[in-house]
Scaffold this motif. Structure first.
Motif, PDB file in Angstrom:
ATOM      1  N   PRO A 103     -11.516  -8.491  -2.640  1.00 52.14           N
ATOM      2  CA  PRO A 103     -10.255  -8.094  -3.261  1.00 52.14           C
ATOM      3  C   PRO A 103     -10.410  -7.052  -4.362  1.00 52.14           C
ATOM      4  CG  PRO A 103     -10.326 -10.469  -2.960  1.00 52.14           C
ATOM      5  CD  PRO A 103     -11.690  -9.965  -2.632  1.00 52.14           C
ATOM      6  N   ASP A 104     -11.464  -7.164  -5.174  1.00 48.37           N
ATOM      7  CA  ASP A 104     -11.636  -6.228  -6.288  1.00 48.37           C
ATOM      8  C   ASP A 104     -11.771  -4.784  -5.817  1.00 48.37           C
ATOM      9  OD1 ASP A 104     -11.362  -8.043  -8.307  1.00 48.37           O
ATOM     10  OD2 ASP A 104     -13.506  -8.261  -8.719  1.00 48.37           O
ATOM     11  N   ARG A 105     -12.339  -4.564  -4.646  1.00 49.48           N
ATOM     12  CA  ARG A 105     -12.480  -3.202  -4.129  1.00 49.48           C
ATOM     13  C   ARG A 105     -11.113  -2.602  -3.797  1.00 49.48           C
ATOM     14  NH1 ARG A 105     -17.591  -1.403  -2.602  1.00 49.48           N
ATOM     15  NH2 ARG A 105     -16.626   0.067  -1.150  1.00 49.48           N
ATOM     16  N   ILE A 106     -10.260  -3.415  -3.204  1.00 50.37           N
ATOM     17  CA  ILE A 106      -8.911  -2.940  -2.897  1.00 50.37           C
ATOM     18  C   ILE A 106      -8.110  -2.736  -4.176  1.00 50.37           C
ATOM     19  CG2 ILE A 106      -6.730  -3.532  -1.792  1.00 50.37           C
ATOM     20  CD1 ILE A 106      -8.924  -2.681   0.153  1.00 50.37           C
ATOM     21  N   LEU A 107      -8.198  -3.690  -5.093  1.00 47.31           N
ATOM     22  CA  LEU A 107      -7.442  -3.579  -6.344  1.00 47.31           C
ATOM     23  C   LEU A 107      -7.875  -2.366  -7.155  1.00 47.31           C
ATOM     24  CD1 LEU A 107      -7.152  -7.288  -7.532  1.00 47.31           C
ATOM     25  CD2 LEU A 107      -5.339  -5.802  -6.639  1.00 47.31           C
ATOM     26  N   ALA A 108      -9.155  -2.011  -7.088  1.00 46.55           N
ATOM     27  CA  ALA A 108      -9.629  -0.825  -7.802  1.00 46.55           C
ATOM     28  C   ALA A 108      -8.936   0.428  -7.274  1.00 46.55           C
ATOM     29  CB  ALA A 108     -11.141  -0.697  -7.663  1.00 46.55           C
ATOM     30  N   ILE A 109      -8.767   0.517  -5.962  1.00 43.16           N
ATOM     31  CA  ILE A 109      -8.083   1.670  -5.377  1.00 43.16           C
ATOM     32  C   ILE A 109      -6.591   1.622  -5.689  1.00 43.16           C
ATOM     33  CG2 ILE A 109      -7.533   2.853  -3.214  1.00 43.16           C
ATOM     34  CD1 ILE A 109     -10.213   1.850  -2.118  1.00 43.16           C
ATOM     35  N   VAL A 110      -5.999   0.435  -5.637  1.00 39.66           N
ATOM     36  CA  VAL A 110      -4.580   0.290  -6.005  1.00 39.66           C
ATOM     37  C   VAL A 110      -4.358   0.799  -7.428  1.00 39.66           C
ATOM     38  CG1 VAL A 110      -2.728  -1.353  -6.494  1.00 39.66           C
ATOM     39  CG2 VAL A 110      -4.131  -1.617  -4.425  1.00 39.66           C
ATOM     40  N   ARG A 111      -5.203   0.357  -8.351  1.00 37.42           N
ATOM     41  CA  ARG A 111      -5.056   0.780  -9.748  1.00 37.42           C
ATOM     42  C   ARG A 111      -5.237   2.291  -9.895  1.00 37.42           C
ATOM     43  NH1 ARG A 111      -7.810  -4.259 -10.785  1.00 37.42           N
ATOM     44  NH2 ARG A 111      -9.812  -3.161 -10.697  1.00 37.42           N
ATOM     45  N   ASP A 112      -6.173   2.851  -9.134  1.00 36.65           N
ATOM     46  CA  ASP A 112      -6.402   4.293  -9.227  1.00 36.65           C
ATOM     47  C   ASP A 112      -5.203   5.068  -8.689  1.00 36.65           C
ATOM     48  OD1 ASP A 112      -8.479   6.308 -10.005  1.00 36.65           O
ATOM     49  OD2 ASP A 112      -8.149   6.949  -7.934  1.00 36.65           O
ATOM     50  N   LEU A 113      -4.629   4.618  -7.593  1.00 36.82           N
ATOM     51  CA  LEU A 113      -3.435   5.278  -7.054  1.00 36.82           C
ATOM     52  C   LEU A 113      -2.273   5.184  -8.035  1.00 36.82           C
ATOM     53  CD1 LEU A 113      -3.506   4.098  -3.312  1.00 36.82           C
ATOM     54  CD2 LEU A 113      -4.031   6.385  -4.177  1.00 36.82           C
ATOM     55  N   GLN A 114      -2.113   4.026  -8.643  1.00 36.99           N
ATOM     56  CA  GLN A 114      -1.002   3.860  -9.582  1.00 36.99           C
ATOM     57  C   GLN A 114      -1.254   4.590 -10.894  1.00 36.99           C
ATOM     58  OE1 GLN A 114      -0.527  -0.437  -9.579  1.00 36.99           O
ATOM     59  NE2 GLN A 114       0.864  -0.340  -7.837  1.00 36.99           N
ATOM     60  N   ARG A 115      -2.504   4.807 -11.255  1.00 39.56           N
ATOM     61  CA  ARG A 115      -2.820   5.642 -12.403  1.00 39.56           C
ATOM     62  C   ARG A 115      -2.411   7.089 -12.141  1.00 39.56           C
ATOM     63  NH1 ARG A 115      -6.730   9.143 -13.496  1.00 39.56           N
ATOM     64  NH2 ARG A 115      -7.902   8.615 -11.596  1.00 39.56           N
ATOM     65  N   ARG A 116      -2.577   7.521 -10.907  1.00 44.43           N
ATOM     66  CA  ARG A 116      -2.247   8.893 -10.542  1.00 44.43           C
ATOM     67  C   ARG A 116      -0.752   9.107 -10.321  1.00 44.43           C
ATOM     68  NH1 ARG A 116      -6.890  11.671  -8.408  1.00 44.43           N
ATOM     69  NH2 ARG A 116      -8.741  10.331  -8.336  1.00 44.43           N
ATOM     70  N   TYR A 117      -0.095   8.106  -9.723  1.00 50.56           N
ATOM     71  CA  TYR A 117       1.268   8.332  -9.234  1.00 50.56           C
ATOM     72  C   TYR A 117       2.310   7.362  -9.782  1.00 50.56           C
ATOM     73  CZ  TYR A 117      -1.563  10.977  -5.943  1.00 50.56           C
ATOM     74  OH  TYR A 117      -2.464  11.836  -5.388  1.00 50.56           O
ATOM     75  N   GLY A 118       1.924   6.542 -10.746  1.00 44.94           N
ATOM     76  CA  GLY A 118       2.873   5.579 -11.280  1.00 44.94           C
ATOM     77  C   GLY A 118       2.872   4.292 -10.466  1.00 44.94           C
ATOM     78  N   SER A 119       3.800   3.435 -10.740  1.00 44.59           N
ATOM     79  CA  SER A 119       3.804   2.092 -10.144  1.00 44.59           C
ATOM     80  C   SER A 119       4.369   2.099  -8.723  1.00 44.59           C
ATOM     81  CB  SER A 119       4.601   1.136 -11.023  1.00 44.59           C
ATOM     82  OG  SER A 119       3.991   1.014 -12.295  1.00 44.59           O
ATOM     83  N   ILE A 120       3.733   2.865  -7.847  1.00 42.31           N
ATOM     84  CA  ILE A 120       4.182   2.909  -6.459  1.00 42.31           C
ATOM     85  C   ILE A 120       3.712   1.657  -5.718  1.00 42.31           C
ATOM     86  CG2 ILE A 120       4.215   5.432  -6.380  1.00 42.31           C
ATOM     87  CD1 ILE A 120       1.529   5.324  -4.896  1.00 42.31           C
ATOM     88  N   PRO A 121       4.501   1.173  -4.749  1.00 41.11           N
ATOM     89  CA  PRO A 121       4.036   0.058  -3.927  1.00 41.11           C
ATOM     90  C   PRO A 121       2.908   0.532  -3.022  1.00 41.11           C
ATOM     91  CG  PRO A 121       6.130   0.883  -3.100  1.00 41.11           C
ATOM     92  CD  PRO A 121       5.866   1.612  -4.390  1.00 41.11           C
ATOM     93  N   VAL A 122       1.896  -0.297  -2.866  1.00 38.68           N
ATOM     94  CA  VAL A 122       0.729   0.058  -2.050  1.00 38.68           C
ATOM     95  C   VAL A 122       0.568  -0.962  -0.931  1.00 38.68           C
ATOM     96  CG1 VAL A 122      -1.763   0.443  -2.029  1.00 38.68           C
ATOM     97  CG2 VAL A 122      -0.409   1.179  -4.005  1.00 38.68           C
ATOM     98  N   TYR A 123       0.377  -0.444   0.282  1.00 40.09           N
ATOM     99  CA  TYR A 123       0.185  -1.281   1.468  1.00 40.09           C
ATOM    100  C   TYR A 123      -1.236  -1.102   2.000  1.00 40.09           C
ATOM    101  CZ  TYR A 123       5.189  -2.165   1.648  1.00 40.09           C
ATOM    102  OH  TYR A 123       6.457  -2.583   1.356  1.00 40.09           O
ATOM    103  N   VAL A 124      -1.825  -2.191   2.457  1.00 41.85           N
ATOM    104  CA  VAL A 124      -3.179  -2.177   3.010  1.00 41.85           C
ATOM    105  C   VAL A 124      -3.073  -2.235   4.532  1.00 41.85           C
ATOM    106  CG1 VAL A 124      -5.434  -3.295   3.027  1.00 41.85           C
ATOM    107  CG2 VAL A 124      -4.015  -3.377   0.960  1.00 41.85           C
TER     108      VAL A 124
END
Length: 236
Positions: A103-124
C-alpha cells in the motif's frame, strides 16, 4: 450529412491533437523511509481532475529508466502501458508503475500526484495478473483512493466481494477473452458481489490467448475500452 461529417472531422482532429500533445516524464515518489519510487508521469495537456495509476500484468515489472536520454520500459506492449497516452487525454493524468501489493508504494504516488495537481481523486487500475494486486490492495487502501478498476481479471474476481468497501470498483472484461485464468464468466459474476461491470467486444486477437495482443489485451479496441473506463470514473 455534411454537418455530421464536419463534426466527426473536428472530433478526430481534437483527439489527434490531444494524443500528439501527450508527454512522458520519468519522475519519482518518496516512501516514508526516504526511498524513491520511479514512475512514468504522462500528461495530455489538459488540467487534470482525475488521476489513474496503471500497473501492467505479466511479471508486473515496468522498470522505467532512461537509456541515453530515452525513456525505456519493460512490458511496454501491455494493454495499460501502451495505452497510457489515451488515459492521459482530457482531464486525466496517468502514472505508470510496477505492479505492487504494498500500500505505501501506491500511497506515495497518490501523494505525489496530489502534490502536483491538488486533491484530485486517484484510481488504481490493474490488468490480468496485476488484478491480483488491485484485489489485494483494496482492503488496505479502502477510502484512501477513489477506486479500483480491474481489467481482464484473474478468476478469483468471481468471489471478490466489494460491497464492504467505500472505494468504488469497476470490473472490465472482453466477451471473447480466451485466457483460461481470466474467464469472462468470472468477471461477469463480479456484479453479484457489488462491483460495476463493463463488457466489451470487437478488435482482433493474435498470438497467445493470455498475451497483450489477444482479446485479453483489448487489441484494436483500446480507445473504446478506455473511454468507457474514463466515463465511469468521471461520473463519480
Amino acid at each position: 450529412m455534411l454537418k455530421r461529417l464536419v463534426c466527426l472531422a473536428v472530433l478526430l482532429s481534437i483527439t489527434a491533437a490531444s494524443t500528439a500533445s501527450a508527454r512522458d516524464e520519468l519522475v519519482s515518489a518518496r516512501l516514508p523511509d526516504g526511498k524513491d519510487i520511479p514512475y512514468v508521469l504522462t500528461t495530455g495537456g489538459g488540467t487534470p481532475r482525475y488521476g489513474v495509476i496503471l500497473m501492467p500484468g505479466g511479471s508486473g515489472n515496468l522498470d522505467p529508466r532512461l537509456i541515453d536520454g530515452k525513456l525505456t520500459l519493460s512490458l511496454a506492449g501491455n494493454f495499460l502501458i501502451r495505452s497510457r497516452e489515451i488515459f492521459a487525454e482530457g482531464p486525466f493524468v496517468a502514472a505508470s508503475t510496477d505492479a505492487t501489493t504494498t500500500p505505501d508504494r501506491i500511497l506515495a504516488i497518490v501523494r505525489d500526484l496530489q502534490r502536483r495537481y491538488g486533491s484530485i481523486p486517484v484510481y488504481v487500475i490493474g490488468t490480468s495478473r496485476s488484478t491480483d494486486s488491485t484485489m489485494t490492495l483494496s482492503p488496505a487502501l479502502d477510502g484512501m483512493v477513489a477506486g479500483f478498476v480491474h481489467t481482464s481479471s484473474m478468476n478469483r474476481i468471481a468471489s471478490f466481494d466489494t460491497r464492504r468497501f467505500k472505494s468504488r470498483h469497476l470490473v472490465v472484461y472482453h466477451a471473447m477473452d480466451a485466457c483460461r485464468v481470466t474467464k469472462p464468466s468470472a468477471s461477469a459474476s463480479a456484479r453479484s458481489n457489488g462491483a460495476e461491470t463493463i463488457e466489451v467486444a470487437g478488435g482482433t486477437s493474435t498470438g497467445d490467448d493470455c498475451e497483450a495482443r489477444a482479446h485479453h489485451g483489448y487489441n484494436g479496441i483500446e480507445r473504446a475500452t478506455i473511454d468507457k473506463i474514463k466515463a465511469w470514473i468521471a461520473k463519480s
